[in-house]
Scaffold this active site. Structure first.
Site, PDB file in Angstrom:
ATOM      1  N   GLY A  74       0.829  -1.192   0.000  1.00  0.00           N
ATOM      2  CA  GLY A  74       0.000   0.000   0.000  1.00  0.00           C
ATOM      3  C   GLY A  74       0.871   1.252   0.000  1.00  0.00           C
ATOM      4  N   TYR A  76       1.572   3.387   2.136  1.00  0.00           N
ATOM      5  CA  TYR A  76       2.385   3.706   3.320  1.00  0.00           C
ATOM      6  C   TYR A  76       3.240   2.522   3.757  1.00  0.00           C
ATOM      7  CZ  TYR A  76      -0.358   7.907   3.598  1.00  0.00           C
ATOM      8  OH  TYR A  76      -0.928   9.107   3.307  1.00  0.00           O
ATOM      9  N   SER A  77       3.450   1.580   2.847  1.00  0.00           N
ATOM     10  CA  SER A  77       4.069   0.317   3.224  1.00  0.00           C
ATOM     11  C   SER A  77       5.547   0.463   3.600  1.00  0.00           C
ATOM     12  CB  SER A  77       3.923  -0.661   2.056  1.00  0.00           C
ATOM     13  OG  SER A  77       4.767  -1.774   2.245  1.00  0.00           O
ATOM     14  N   ASN A  78       5.877   0.087   4.848  1.00  0.00           N
ATOM     15  CA  ASN A  78       7.280   0.035   5.265  1.00  0.00           C
ATOM     16  C   ASN A  78       8.031  -1.020   4.475  1.00  0.00           C
ATOM     17  OD1 ASN A  78       6.888   1.981   7.256  1.00  0.00           O
ATOM     18  ND2 ASN A  78       6.509   0.473   8.876  1.00  0.00           N
ATOM     19  N   LEU A  80       7.553  -1.892   1.289  1.00  0.00           N
ATOM     20  CA  LEU A  80       7.960  -1.348  -0.010  1.00  0.00           C
ATOM     21  C   LEU A  80       9.225  -0.516   0.148  1.00  0.00           C
ATOM     22  CD1 LEU A  80       4.888   0.055  -2.040  1.00  0.00           C
ATOM     23  CD2 LEU A  80       6.233  -2.012  -2.475  1.00  0.00           C
TER      24      LEU A  80
END
Ligand SMILES: *Cc1c(COP(=O)(O)O)cnc(C)c1O
Length: 315
Positions: A74, A76-78, A80
């Protein structure tokens, strides 16, 4: 792009992350000891469980001579962000398949901007298509459509069998440390691996940061893939999601800021704040017997200077 690292520098075994006991009257009042496992200090760019889950996968990608990495997340994905950083450090191309094609036309948020700055190619897909990525063949189609067919695939959140083995090491580092070891859960991969690494008699407790009720089945399935069956003693404490993923209501924000003041550590808001809130609440309601010790795993740290406070995170 900077010169790629020798992979061994990134992927070699690391010394155990620091474990320290903190004095907090909200726990002491009930005879409970609180310890913090500072996994946020494991690696400067791949903090906490992101390093533990990615390292074995990066090793597999390097050894298998893949040209790149592809993964899902998503806005806000840490995960990614950690994958993008790993790609930059190792000199591997990265593609991020991002949930929500409405984001494609907008300025990138701080988290996605960081991914792009690390060289990640962002491919936005409609939420309906993104949701189907668990179905047989669907992930492969999404990856092909993103132009990343030959890349090493890492699932959303980084949770696969190799990742669980990486997180079992976290459990082994905590053998004998406390009666309960607690961790915030997104996909549940960290809890699933952690539980497998603890000693008999220790209990792993997961705090889901999103509502849903599907997580226990997901964890059983991940453990089946990684260990061939159930592993360790674990349970979930539900009801501490504060309205859903990345929601940080004012009361939680105040709690996290106060915890930072009391104990002098940065509190990541999306996961760690909800974990610490849950443990404080559980201690207050007598969920831990007097004499018990509880370790909170600090799985990450706040990364971006978030410009506009809590509202920016709930958007
Ligand atoms: C990704 C993440 C988690 C969730 O880990 P799962 O293995 O997906 O449950 C927890 N804490 C932080 C700080 C994270 O970045």
């Amino acid at each position: 792009m900077e010169r790629p690292l020798n992979p061994d520098v990134l992927l070699q075994d690391r010394p155990p992350s620091p474990l320290r006991e903190v004095r907090d009257e909200r726990f002491e009042r009930h005879g409970v000891r609180l310890l913090l496992k500072r996994d946020d200090l494991v690696h400067p760019e791949l903090p906490g469980n992101k390093w533990r889950k990615l390292a074995p996968n990066l090793r597999a990608a390097v050894d298998g001579r893949y040209r790149g990495l592809v993964t899902f997340g998503g806005a806000y994905s840490n995960h990614l962000r950690a994958t993008a950083a790993a790609g930059r450090l190792l000199g591997l191309a990265t593609t991020g398949i991002v949930r929500g094609d409405e984001l494609a036309g907008r300025p990138l948020n701080a988290s996605l901007a960081r991914c792009a700055a690390d060289g990640m190619r962002l491919h936005f897909v409609p939420r309906s298509a993104y949701r189907r990525k668990g179905e047989p063949g669907a992930a492969r189609q999404l990856i092909a459509a993103a132009g990343a067919a030959g890349a090493y695939p890492v699932p959303e959140g980084g949770s696969n069998a190799l990742a669980l083995h990486g997180c079992a090491e976290l459990g082994r580092e905590l053998r004998g440390a406390s009666d309960v070891v607690a961790v915030a859960c997104g996909t549940g991969g960290t809890l699933a691996g952690l539980a497998a690494g603890l000693a008999p008699g220790q209990r792993a407790l997961g705090v889901p940061v999103l509502a849903g009720g599907f997580l226990a089945a997901e964890i059983r399935s991940l453990q089946e893939q990684a260990f061939g069956g159930p592993a360790g003693d674990w349970s979930l404490a539900e009801g501490f999601d504060h309205g859903g993923y990345a929601r940080v209501p004012a009361a939680l924000e105040a709690f996290a800021a106060d915890f930072e003041d009391r104990h002098g550590l940065p509190v990541e808001r999306i996961y760690v704040a909800k974990l610490l809130w849950a443990l404080t609440e559980l201690a207050a309601t007598g969920a831990f017997p007097a004499g018990a010790s509880v370790t909170a795993v600090v799985t990450g740290r706040p990364t971006d200077p978030e410009p506009a406070g809590p509202l920016a995170r709930t958007a």
